[in-house]
Design an enzyme around this catalytic site. Structure first.
Site, PDB file in Angstrom:
ATOM      1  N   LEU A 297      52.021  76.189  81.207  1.00 27.12           N
ATOM      2  CA  LEU A 297      51.401  76.755  80.012  1.00 27.12           C
ATOM      3  C   LEU A 297      49.955  76.318  79.786  1.00 27.12           C
ATOM      4  O   LEU A 297      49.251  76.914  78.980  1.00 27.12           O
ATOM      5  CB  LEU A 297      52.225  76.369  78.775  1.00 27.12           C
ATOM      6  CG  LEU A 297      53.660  76.899  78.732  1.00 27.12           C
ATOM      7  CD1 LEU A 297      54.431  76.213  77.607  1.00 27.12           C
ATOM      8  CD2 LEU A 297      53.658  78.404  78.532  1.00 27.12           C
TER       9      LEU A 297
ATOM     10  N   SER B 195      49.948  71.064  85.634  1.00 27.18           N
ATOM     11  CA  SER B 195      50.794  71.979  84.864  1.00 27.18           C
ATOM     12  C   SER B 195      50.866  73.345  85.527  1.00 27.18           C
ATOM     13  O   SER B 195      51.945  73.932  85.667  1.00 27.18           O
ATOM     14  CB  SER B 195      50.242  72.118  83.434  1.00 27.18           C
ATOM     15  OG  SER B 195      50.910  73.132  82.720  1.00 27.18           O
TER      16      SER B 195
ATOM     17  N   GLU C  53      42.047  67.370  69.852  1.00 28.31           N
ATOM     18  CA  GLU C  53      43.120  66.998  70.777  1.00 28.31           C
ATOM     19  C   GLU C  53      43.583  65.559  70.599  1.00 28.31           C
ATOM     20  O   GLU C  53      44.269  65.010  71.456  1.00 28.31           O
ATOM     21  CB  GLU C  53      42.657  67.231  72.219  1.00 28.31           C
ATOM     22  CG  GLU C  53      42.261  68.671  72.501  1.00 28.31           C
ATOM     23  CD  GLU C  53      43.453  69.586  72.728  1.00 28.31           C
ATOM     24  OE1 GLU C  53      44.346  69.221  73.506  1.00 28.31           O
ATOM     25  OE2 GLU C  53      43.491  70.685  72.128  1.00 28.31           O
TER      26      GLU C  53
ATOM     27  N   HIS D  40      41.052  66.537  79.322  1.00 30.64           N
ATOM     28  CA  HIS D  40      40.860  65.526  78.282  1.00 30.64           C
ATOM     29  C   HIS D  40      40.075  64.367  78.872  1.00 30.64           C
ATOM     30  O   HIS D  40      40.137  64.094  80.082  1.00 30.64           O
ATOM     31  CB  HIS D  40      42.204  64.983  77.768  1.00 30.64           C
ATOM     32  CG  HIS D  40      42.994  65.961  76.956  1.00 30.64           C
ATOM     33  ND1 HIS D  40      44.359  66.084  77.076  1.00 30.64           N
ATOM     34  CD2 HIS D  40      42.622  66.856  76.012  1.00 30.64           C
ATOM     35  CE1 HIS D  40      44.798  67.018  76.252  1.00 30.64           C
ATOM     36  NE2 HIS D  40      43.765  67.494  75.597  1.00 30.64           N
TER      37      HIS D  40
ATOM     38  N   ASP E   1      40.828  61.335  78.688  1.00 30.62           N
ATOM     39  CA  ASP E   1      41.697  60.302  79.264  1.00 30.62           C
ATOM     40  C   ASP E   1      42.155  60.630  80.685  1.00 30.62           C
ATOM     41  O   ASP E   1      42.916  59.873  81.278  1.00 30.62           O
ATOM     42  CB  ASP E   1      42.885  59.984  78.349  1.00 30.62           C
ATOM     43  CG  ASP E   1      43.877  61.120  78.188  1.00 30.62           C
ATOM     44  OD1 ASP E   1      43.716  62.168  78.835  1.00 30.62           O
ATOM     45  OD2 ASP E   1      44.834  60.961  77.396  1.00 30.62           O
TER      46      ASP E   1
ATOM     47  N   CYS F 126      48.843  59.660  78.689  1.00 35.59           N
ATOM     48  CA  CYS F 126      49.273  60.806  77.880  1.00 35.59           C
ATOM     49  C   CYS F 126      50.509  60.470  77.058  1.00 35.59           C
ATOM     50  O   CYS F 126      50.698  60.997  75.963  1.00 35.59           O
ATOM     51  CB  CYS F 126      49.591  62.004  78.776  1.00 35.59           C
ATOM     52  SG  CYS F 126      48.153  62.771  79.538  1.00 35.59           S
TER      53      CYS F 126
END
Length: 448
Positions: A21, A28, A174, A250, A252, A371
């Site tokens: 997604l 992902s 985020e 992101h 991170d 995460c």
């Protein structure tokens, strides 16, 4: 008074699946449609929590969300009983059903931004739930996130909660995945580091061309204002747009900070030197000695960093002043990354040890150790005010592993998401979980 950085790890939900997604998240998208194992994923996460607790770190747990999100599907025009809503969505709009089943709330680095009491104007710990409006499957999380955080940090004398920012592109937020904090001691005033991908209102800022920049400068500024942070206690930095286009969705994924140290890739930021100078100057004013470790691109490429999640790691302070780096197994599998990390720990710098964890189920969906955790700096009084049901202990670990083994499926495929029984299984499990964690009624099915 002693202070701690407490890691609250996300408990993987019963609908953990590989829906592909997240556009811009290489893992992902590349693992989309594979069969997942919710049980294995949850147990892998719990094993990491238990291991850190056993090492002496204060560890907490953050509950997953109710999925599938039938209310979200109803808001999109599907009607009837819950079973009929799921059946009709599966028939007419399977991508929407997949999105409503996402277990992405496991990555609680995106749950909220947290500012410790030492930094805020009113001396309370502040939480702002992230709106995550860049992706539909994540944008539906923040109402439940706010209720769960409110049940965990309920004492208004010590904790302040803010609603998510307006759910529009200009204020894309985020959470802590784009935020870290530097300090000499967790209980002392520090400098909060906000990283953004683009400006919503100033076209002079460069922006990525392939993938979206999910965090805006304006959102970061708004969170800093809500938390009552001083100008001397914040630094705003822009991500390098070219690394966003290489899968660094992101900050991170390309940098991690803790204490007085920033560990980052050479290509992570724009205007790196001036940003580091500002961090160094503002931390010096707070009695801290800032240090940065820049990983050269000729030793570790951005692609290496994205595929191994070398920077999506946990950087933890030990009692002797050294730091421990928690990384996923994929780092050991990458020769360049592993060679660099071995050299790093033997160089006599602040990072003295690397520990590897198998988090394959999370990694295949695009989330590593960083995460999976939300960091909350607390002093002893504040820690005592946290809901004790969410603080990890050996008995709680045993209870939660038993709970997972009882309620979670061994395997889940996209076709399984159309099974109305999955919703009943999820609700039964979460109803029991709220009792285990002493959360009260936080899920829509418990409230409505």
């Amino acid at each position: 008074m002693k202070s701690f950085e407490v890691n609250f790890d996300g408990l993987v939900g019963p609908t953990h699946n590989y829906g592909g997604l997240s556009f811009g998240n290489v893992a992902s998208q590349s693992n989309s449609q594979q069969a997942s194992s919710p049980k294995e994923a949850a147990l892998q996460g719990l094993e990491k929590m238990k291991a850190l607790m056993d090492m002496g770190f204060v560890q907490g747990v953050l509950a997953p969300q109710e999925r599938p999100d039938v209310a979200a599907l109803r808001s999109l025009g599907f009607s009837g009983t819950d079973a009929q809503v799921i059946e009709r969505a599966a028939k007419d709009a399977m991508p929407l059903l997949v999105a409503s089943c996402s277990a992405s709330s496991m990555w609680v680095a995106n749950a909220a931004t947290v500012s410790p009491s030492a930094d805020t104007a009113d001396g309370r710990v502040h939480f702002t739930a992230a709106n995550l409006n860049c992706k539909f499957h994540r944008s539906i999380e923040h109402p439940t996130t706010s209720r769960v955080l409110g049940a965990m940090f309920a004492d208004q004398q010590h904790f302040a909660h803010h609603a998510a920012l307006p759910a529009v592109a200009q204020f894309g937020d985020e959470g802590a995945a784009n935020h870290t904090r530097f300090c000499r001691d967790y209980g002392e005033a520090g400098v909060e580091f906000f990283v953004y991908g683009r400006s919503a209102f100033d076209s002079r800022y460069p922006a990525p061309q392939k993938y979206p920049a999910r965090q805006t400068h304006e959102a970061s500024q708004a969170v800093a204002r809500l938390h009552g942070l001083s100008e001397e206690g914040v630094v705003f930095a822009q991500q390098n747009p070219s690394v966003i286009d290489q899968g660094v969705f992101h900050n991170d994924v390309i940098a991690v900070g803790n204490g007085e140290l920033l560990f980052h890739h050479e290509d992570a930021f724009l205007n790196t030197e001036s940003m580091l100078d500002e961090l160094r100057r503002k931390l010096a004013a707070r009695g801290a000695k800032f240090e940065s470790i820049s990983v050269p691109r000729d030793q570790v490429t951005v692609d290496d960093a994205v595929r191994s999640y070398m920077f999506n790691s946990q950087l933890l302070s030990r009692a002797d002043g050294s730091m421990l780096l928690i990384v996923p197994e994929e780092c050991r599998a990458n020769p360049r990354v592993w060679s660099y990390l071995q050299g790093l720990t033997s160089a006599g710098g602040p990072i003295r040890e690397v520990k590897v964890f198998d988090l394959k189920q999370s990694m295949q969906n695009g989330g590593g150790p960083a995460c999976l955790r939300l960091r909350v700096a607390l002093n002893e009084t504040e820690l005592a005010a946290v809901n004790p049901g969410v603080i990890m202990s050996a008995p709680l670990y045993d209870t939660l592993t038993g709970w997972v083994n009882k309620h979670y499926r061994d395997a889940l495929r996209e076709s399984d998401l159309a099974d109305p029984q999955l919703l009943l299984e999820c609700r039964t499990a979460l109803d029991e979980l709220t009792q285990i964690l002493k959360l009260g009624s936080v899920y829509p099915f418990q409230i409505n």
